[in-house]
Design a protein around this motif. Structure first.
Motif, mmCIF file in Angstrom:
data_model
loop_
_atom_site.group_PDB
_atom_site.id
_atom_site.type_symbol
_atom_site.label_atom_id
_atom_site.label_comp_id
_atom_site.label_asym_id
_atom_site.label_seq_id
_atom_site.Cartn_x
_atom_site.Cartn_y
_atom_site.Cartn_z
ATOM 1 N N SER A 184 93.715 58.495 107.908
ATOM 2 C CA SER A 184 93.721 57.062 107.596
ATOM 3 C C SER A 184 94.743 56.319 108.458
ATOM 4 C CB SER A 184 94.038 56.856 106.112
ATOM 5 O OG SER A 184 94.117 55.490 105.810
ATOM 6 N N ARG B 137 93.342 51.148 115.516
ATOM 7 C CA ARG B 137 92.870 49.758 115.428
ATOM 8 C C ARG B 137 93.946 48.788 115.919
ATOM 9 N NH1 ARG B 137 90.940 46.694 109.898
ATOM 10 N NH2 ARG B 137 90.455 44.706 110.890
ATOM 11 N N GLN C 173 93.521 56.064 112.038
ATOM 12 C CA GLN C 173 92.504 55.018 112.203
ATOM 13 C C GLN C 173 93.136 53.631 112.270
ATOM 14 O OE1 GLN C 173 89.994 55.847 108.838
ATOM 15 N NE2 GLN C 173 88.713 57.287 109.981
ATOM 16 N N GLN C 174 94.080 53.368 111.377
ATOM 17 C CA GLN C 174 94.739 52.062 111.368
ATOM 18 C C GLN C 174 95.592 51.861 112.617
ATOM 19 O OE1 GLN C 174 94.015 49.660 109.131
ATOM 20 N NE2 GLN C 174 92.535 51.137 108.361
#
Length: 156
Positions: A132, A139, A135-136
């Motif tokens: 998680s 981004r 992914q952040q």
């Protein structure tokens, strides 16, 4: 948890980013070099060249650095046998840079050292938490890269 005086989520994020950047800078200074004569600031060049041969100007764009700075870093990598210059297949008058076998070995050592450090740092994180966060972070990095390539002036 670190306390911030900022009341908005973006403000709190800004405070934590400043903290993380400073801590990463200190961590980088304290980490042993994978090669005693290669500045860790040149490592990103190796990572980009491992993907494909490139011209110095392309590398400079990819790492958001001045061409003269990248050229000096490349010269050191060439001198130590981690990168070689070869004719550009699209323009034989120009040169591209490519990673040598020794450069690939250095990259593997860099990745191995980084992985060991992250394994220790994140030892109490679950795989889902790491995924998680990755992914952040990816981004955020994408947004930051887009911002750097589409704006001519940035405010702190």
């Amino acid at each position: 948890m670190h306390c911030t005086s900022t009341s908005t989520p973006a403000g709190a994020l800004g405070d934590e980013l400043v903290r993380v950047v400073k801590l990463l800078h200190v961590a980088r200074q304290r980490m042993p070099r994978q090669h005693p004569l290669v500045d860790p600031m040149a490592y990103p060049l190796l990572f980009h060249l491992a993907r494909e041969p490139r011209r110095v100007s392309e590398l400079a764009d990819l790492v958001h650095a001045d061409t003269s700075t990248v050229s000096r870093q490349v010269s050191t990598l060439v001198d130590h046998g981690f990168v070689r210059r070869e004719p550009d297949p699209d323009d034989r008058r120009a040169q591209v840079l490519a990673v040598t076998d020794d450069g690939s070995t250095l990259l593997a050592a860099i990745r191995e050292g980084r992985q060991a450090w992250l394994d220790t740092l994140l030892s109490d994180w679950t795989d889902d938490e790491v995924r998680s966060f990755t992914q952040q972070l990816s981004r955020l990095a994408g947004e930051l890269e887009t911002s750097l390539t589409t704006t001519t002036r940035t405010d702190p």
